[in-house]
Design an enzyme around this catalytic site. Structure first.
Site, PDB file in Angstrom:
ATOM      1  N   GLU A 127     -12.967  30.721 -23.854  1.00 34.83           N
ATOM      2  CA  GLU A 127     -13.703  30.349 -23.120  1.00 34.83           C
ATOM      3  C   GLU A 127     -14.694  31.507 -22.382  1.00 34.83           C
ATOM      4  OE1 GLU A 127     -11.926  25.992 -21.904  1.00 34.83           O
ATOM      5  OE2 GLU A 127     -11.146  27.864 -20.570  1.00 34.83           O
TER       6      GLU A 127
ATOM      7  N   ASP B  94     -13.726  16.687 -26.100  1.00 31.89           N
ATOM      8  CA  ASP B  94     -13.003  15.539 -26.380  1.00 31.89           C
ATOM      9  C   ASP B  94     -13.342  14.360 -25.712  1.00 31.89           C
ATOM     10  OD1 ASP B  94     -10.424  15.294 -24.706  1.00 31.89           O
ATOM     11  OD2 ASP B  94     -10.976  17.291 -25.384  1.00 31.89           O
TER      12      ASP B  94
END
Length: 234
Positions: free
Chosen positions: A11, A198
């Site tokens: 990230e 997700d």
């Protein structure tokens, strides 16, 4: 200076590699890399997963670097039929859904922030607007809504629906609310960005492993593109 915090290496790695004249330092056990991103002074850190790690990192960053804006970036599970894998959520505010003192008559997620009781941990509206504007060129879907934070990887559709019903949450993850708490306590403007990796359901683990890296890279591209505009708005 803009402070950027992500939980995982993927990230923040793209941001660190893009920094001009990078310098590293360790403060309170946290590793920070500072430099310039498109000419803008920034400091980047990986906090690790969970609220305690996130809060420790945010506090150390504020102590050492005193950024005028902190951005929590990374991936999250989407909540609700309109929030799809690959979309972006810009937090209107954050909640710590697992902070529970209801047994003594207080509302769920009711926290004390520097002497003020609140459920909704604030974000900076003017910076949110900039991020949403730049995100429109990168994401097919951009949402402004509540990010729900707790120390749990959510893969339960019923739990997601409960978060949506109780807090209006459109995403859930493990760090944003804690960083928002630290920033609110110190009067530092804050933004929460989460790319949806997700759908926080029974297939969440599979979806996360498949889409997390691509989602993280989109967040990195957004921060690179918007850094100068964010700095001008400070």
């Amino acid at each position: 200076m803009i402070g950027i915090i992500g939980a995982m290496e993927m990230e923040i790695a793209g941001l660190v590699s893009a920094l001009e004249a990078p310098e590293t330092a360790v403060c309170c056990g946290q590793r920070f890399t500072s430099g310039r991103l498109g000419g803008v002074p920034v400091v980047v850190a990986k906090c690790g997963a969970g609220k305690v790690n996130a809060a420790m990192c945010a506090a150390a960053m504020l102590l050492r670097y005193a950024p005028s804006l902190v951005v929590s970036t990374g991936v999250a599970g989407g909540i609700g039929p309109g929030v799809k894998i690959g979309d972006l959520v810009v937090a209107s505010h954050a909640v710590q859904y697992d902070y529970d003192t209801t047994a003594i008559g207080e509302p769920k997620a009711y926290v004390n922030v520097a002497g003020t009781e609140m459920t909704e941990l604030p974000t900076s509206e003017k910076h949110n607007g900039i991020l949403a504007q730049y995100a429109a060129d990168i994401y097919s879907g951009v949402h402004r809504g509540v990010i729900a934070t707790g120390d749990r990887f959510v893969a339960d559709p019923a739990f997601c629906e409960a978060l949506r019903a109780e807090f209006g949450a459109v995403a859930c993850e493990m760090e944003t609310g804690a960083i928002a708490h630290v920033c609110a306590a110190n009067g530092t403007p804050f933004c929460g960005l989460r790319a949806i990796s997700d759908n926080a359901n029974d297939d969440g683990k599979v979806d996360f492993l498949t889409f997390a890296r691509d989602s993280a890279e989109k967040c990195i591209a957004l921060l690179k593109a918007s850094a100068a505009a964010l700095a001008r708005a400070e």
